[in-house]
Design a protein around this motif. Structure first.
Motif, PDB file in Angstrom:
ATOM      1  N   ILE A   1      77.046 -88.585 -48.827  1.00 44.58           N
ATOM      2  CA  ILE A   1      78.260 -88.778 -48.040  1.00 44.58           C
ATOM      3  C   ILE A   1      78.777 -87.405 -47.633  1.00 44.58           C
ATOM      4  O   ILE A   1      79.207 -86.619 -48.476  1.00 44.58           O
ATOM      5  CB  ILE A   1      79.320 -89.547 -48.835  1.00 44.58           C
ATOM      6  CG1 ILE A   1      78.757 -90.894 -49.287  1.00 44.58           C
ATOM      7  CG2 ILE A   1      80.581 -89.751 -47.992  1.00 44.58           C
ATOM      8  CD1 ILE A   1      79.684 -91.668 -50.191  1.00 44.58           C
ATOM      9  N   ALA A   2      78.739 -87.100 -46.351  1.00 43.52           N
ATOM     10  CA  ALA A   2      79.125 -85.787 -45.853  1.00 43.52           C
ATOM     11  C   ALA A   2      80.628 -85.580 -45.980  1.00 43.52           C
ATOM     12  O   ALA A   2      81.402 -86.543 -46.024  1.00 43.52           O
ATOM     13  CB  ALA A   2      78.701 -85.621 -44.394  1.00 43.52           C
TER      14      ALA A   2
ATOM     15  N   ASP B   1      86.363 -88.773 -56.366  1.00 41.48           N
ATOM     16  CA  ASP B   1      87.074 -88.116 -57.459  1.00 41.48           C
ATOM     17  C   ASP B   1      88.073 -87.111 -56.905  1.00 41.48           C
ATOM     18  O   ASP B   1      87.843 -86.502 -55.852  1.00 41.48           O
ATOM     19  CB  ASP B   1      86.092 -87.422 -58.400  1.00 41.48           C
ATOM     20  CG  ASP B   1      85.099 -88.394 -59.009  1.00 41.48           C
ATOM     21  OD1 ASP B   1      85.464 -89.042 -59.996  1.00 41.48           O
ATOM     22  OD2 ASP B   1      83.974 -88.510 -58.480  1.00 41.48           O
ATOM     23  N   PHE B   2      89.167 -86.900 -57.667  1.00 38.38           N
ATOM     24  CA  PHE B   2      90.261 -86.069 -57.190  1.00 38.38           C
ATOM     25  C   PHE B   2      90.825 -85.241 -58.336  1.00 38.38           C
ATOM     26  O   PHE B   2      91.052 -85.760 -59.424  1.00 38.38           O
ATOM     27  CB  PHE B   2      91.401 -86.932 -56.623  1.00 38.38           C
ATOM     28  CG  PHE B   2      90.971 -87.918 -55.570  1.00 38.38           C
ATOM     29  CD1 PHE B   2      91.162 -87.649 -54.220  1.00 38.38           C
ATOM     30  CD2 PHE B   2      90.373 -89.115 -55.933  1.00 38.38           C
ATOM     31  CE1 PHE B   2      90.767 -88.565 -53.267  1.00 38.38           C
ATOM     32  CE2 PHE B   2      89.963 -90.032 -54.979  1.00 38.38           C
ATOM     33  CZ  PHE B   2      90.169 -89.752 -53.637  1.00 38.38           C
ATOM     34  N   ILE B   3      91.070 -83.949 -58.079  1.00 40.74           N
ATOM     35  CA  ILE B   3      91.762 -83.086 -59.029  1.00 40.74           C
ATOM     36  C   ILE B   3      92.799 -82.274 -58.256  1.00 40.74           C
ATOM     37  O   ILE B   3      92.482 -81.678 -57.215  1.00 40.74           O
ATOM     38  CB  ILE B   3      90.809 -82.147 -59.775  1.00 40.74           C
ATOM     39  CG1 ILE B   3      89.962 -82.909 -60.790  1.00 40.74           C
ATOM     40  CG2 ILE B   3      91.588 -81.044 -60.501  1.00 40.74           C
ATOM     41  CD1 ILE B   3      89.006 -82.038 -61.584  1.00 40.74           C
TER      42      ILE B   3
ATOM     43  N   PHE C   1      87.478 -99.757 -50.776  1.00 40.65           N
ATOM     44  CA  PHE C   1      86.359-100.643 -50.504  1.00 40.65           C
ATOM     45  C   PHE C   1      85.395-100.022 -49.497  1.00 40.65           C
ATOM     46  O   PHE C   1      84.169-100.048 -49.684  1.00 40.65           O
ATOM     47  CB  PHE C   1      86.883-101.982 -49.973  1.00 40.65           C
ATOM     48  CG  PHE C   1      85.799-102.906 -49.485  1.00 40.65           C
ATOM     49  CD1 PHE C   1      85.059-103.662 -50.378  1.00 40.65           C
ATOM     50  CD2 PHE C   1      85.501-102.993 -48.127  1.00 40.65           C
ATOM     51  CE1 PHE C   1      84.049-104.495 -49.928  1.00 40.65           C
ATOM     52  CE2 PHE C   1      84.493-103.825 -47.670  1.00 40.65           C
ATOM     53  CZ  PHE C   1      83.761-104.579 -48.572  1.00 40.65           C
ATOM     54  N   GLN C   2      85.934 -99.438 -48.434  1.00 38.16           N
ATOM     55  CA  GLN C   2      85.087 -98.845 -47.401  1.00 38.16           C
ATOM     56  C   GLN C   2      84.304 -97.658 -47.940  1.00 38.16           C
ATOM     57  O   GLN C   2      83.120 -97.480 -47.627  1.00 38.16           O
ATOM     58  CB  GLN C   2      85.955 -98.414 -46.216  1.00 38.16           C
ATOM     59  CG  GLN C   2      86.542 -99.586 -45.438  1.00 38.16           C
ATOM     60  CD  GLN C   2      87.567 -99.144 -44.411  1.00 38.16           C
ATOM     61  OE1 GLN C   2      88.181 -98.085 -44.528  1.00 38.16           O
ATOM     62  NE2 GLN C   2      87.761 -99.959 -43.392  1.00 38.16           N
ATOM     63  N   PHE C   3      84.945 -96.840 -48.780  1.00 38.44           N
ATOM     64  CA  PHE C   3      84.252 -95.665 -49.310  1.00 38.44           C
ATOM     65  C   PHE C   3      83.146 -96.081 -50.279  1.00 38.44           C
ATOM     66  O   PHE C   3      82.028 -95.555 -50.213  1.00 38.44           O
ATOM     67  CB  PHE C   3      85.229 -94.723 -50.005  1.00 38.44           C
ATOM     68  CG  PHE C   3      84.566 -93.466 -50.508  1.00 38.44           C
ATOM     69  CD1 PHE C   3      84.352 -92.385 -49.667  1.00 38.44           C
ATOM     70  CD2 PHE C   3      84.120 -93.376 -51.824  1.00 38.44           C
ATOM     71  CE1 PHE C   3      83.719 -91.242 -50.125  1.00 38.44           C
ATOM     72  CE2 PHE C   3      83.496 -92.235 -52.289  1.00 38.44           C
ATOM     73  CZ  PHE C   3      83.290 -91.172 -51.426  1.00 38.44           C
ATOM     74  N   LEU C   4      83.443 -97.000 -51.173  1.00 38.30           N
ATOM     75  CA  LEU C   4      82.438 -97.419 -52.156  1.00 38.30           C
ATOM     76  C   LEU C   4      81.251 -98.106 -51.478  1.00 38.30           C
ATOM     77  O   LEU C   4      80.128 -98.055 -51.986  1.00 38.30           O
ATOM     78  CB  LEU C   4      83.069 -98.329 -53.203  1.00 38.30           C
ATOM     79  CG  LEU C   4      84.085 -97.656 -54.132  1.00 38.30           C
ATOM     80  CD1 LEU C   4      84.628 -98.648 -55.139  1.00 38.30           C
ATOM     81  CD2 LEU C   4      83.470 -96.450 -54.844  1.00 38.30           C
TER      82      LEU C   4
ATOM     83  N   LEU D   1      87.601 -93.233 -58.204  1.00 40.50           N
ATOM     84  CA  LEU D   1      87.541 -94.573 -57.635  1.00 40.50           C
ATOM     85  C   LEU D   1      86.616 -95.486 -58.427  1.00 40.50           C
ATOM     86  O   LEU D   1      86.558 -96.685 -58.161  1.00 40.50           O
ATOM     87  CB  LEU D   1      87.063 -94.512 -56.178  1.00 40.50           C
ATOM     88  CG  LEU D   1      87.970 -93.775 -55.199  1.00 40.50           C
ATOM     89  CD1 LEU D   1      87.488 -93.969 -53.766  1.00 40.50           C
ATOM     90  CD2 LEU D   1      89.413 -94.247 -55.326  1.00 40.50           C
ATOM     91  N   PHE D   2      85.898 -94.923 -59.400  1.00 46.03           N
ATOM     92  CA  PHE D   2      84.954 -95.726 -60.186  1.00 46.03           C
ATOM     93  C   PHE D   2      85.632 -96.326 -61.414  1.00 46.03           C
ATOM     94  O   PHE D   2      85.118 -96.266 -62.534  1.00 46.03           O
ATOM     95  CB  PHE D   2      83.741 -94.892 -60.566  1.00 46.03           C
ATOM     96  CG  PHE D   2      82.950 -94.434 -59.374  1.00 46.03           C
ATOM     97  CD1 PHE D   2      82.312 -95.342 -58.553  1.00 46.03           C
ATOM     98  CD2 PHE D   2      82.867 -93.084 -59.063  1.00 46.03           C
ATOM     99  CE1 PHE D   2      81.600 -94.916 -57.440  1.00 46.03           C
ATOM    100  CE2 PHE D   2      82.151 -92.656 -57.965  1.00 46.03           C
ATOM    101  CZ  PHE D   2      81.514 -93.579 -57.146  1.00 46.03           C
TER     102      PHE D   2
END
Length: 208
Positions: free
Chosen positions: A64-65, A164-166, A53-56, A186-187
């Motif tokens: 976003i750095a 996103d993560f890989i 929630f905080q990131f979105l 996260l989307f």
């Protein structure tokens, strides 16, 4: 004359040509992100729901750095996965160099977060509008992993831009081989941070 190349400027084709890096073809090569994943507790899910929630919410105020990515997303994941505890410890902004033999070239770069025992490398990149930024980070992460001094055991990596993560696995037997996990994001309606944490927990158990 030796030519210095920045890690963020290289691609997979360069690593394949200069260092003999090959994609693994065996489906059983990288099962650590798929099999025997630890359960995520309800309390951990609540923690991850809040992180998502905080990131979105921050996505509404780009860019976003990478420091924000590490603070809001990466740090909670490492904490919950046990990487702030023994036998691990964190080093950040580590310099690396790898030399392409007989090519007169040296690749230089600085890894964002290094989890010792030097077998899990984490790269946080700035979150941009396109997920292609994540794909551009994979060769950079692989360059750092190739430079790892302990090549006798599998090395794992994670590339993230926060949303996103890989995951990556690298081995060096006769040749350098690597494979990638699916991409998590996260989307989606479901919180895929649960899956990311499960994989990191599995890595923690394997590496400890």
């Amino acid at each position: 004359m030796v030519q210095f190349i920045q890690a963020q400027n290289i691609g997979l084709a360069y690593l394949e040509e200069r260092f003999g890096l090959q994609p693994a073809k065996d489906e059983s090569f990288f099962t650590e992100w798929l099999e025997n994943l630890p359960e995520i507790t309800d309390l951990e899910k609540q923690y991850l729901d809040r992180a998502k929630f905080q990131f979105l919410r921050l996505v509404n105020h780009p860019p976003i750095a990478e420091e924000t990515v590490k603070l809001v997303i990466l740090s909670p994941l490492l904490d919950l996965a046990g990487f702030y505890d023994e036998p691990f410890f964190i080093r950040s902004k580590q310099s690396i160099e790898i030399a392409a033999e007989d090519k007169g070239e040296i690749v230089r770069g600085r890894i964002d977060v290094l989890v010792i025992q030097q077998r899990l490398w984490l790269l946080a990149i700035e979150s941009k509008r396109s997920s292609w930024s994540l794909l551009e980070g994979i060769p950079q992460a692989l360059a750092y992993m190739i430079a790892n001094p302990d090549q006798n055991k599998p090395i794992f990596g994670l590339v993230t831009n926060g949303s996103d993560f890989i995951f990556i696995k690298l081995t060096k037997d006769d040749v350098l081989k690597y494979d990638l996990s699916d991409q998590f994001t996260l989307f989606k309606r479901e919180n895929e941070l649960y899956k990311v944490l499960g994989i990191l927990k599995n890595f923690s158990q394997i590496l400890s």
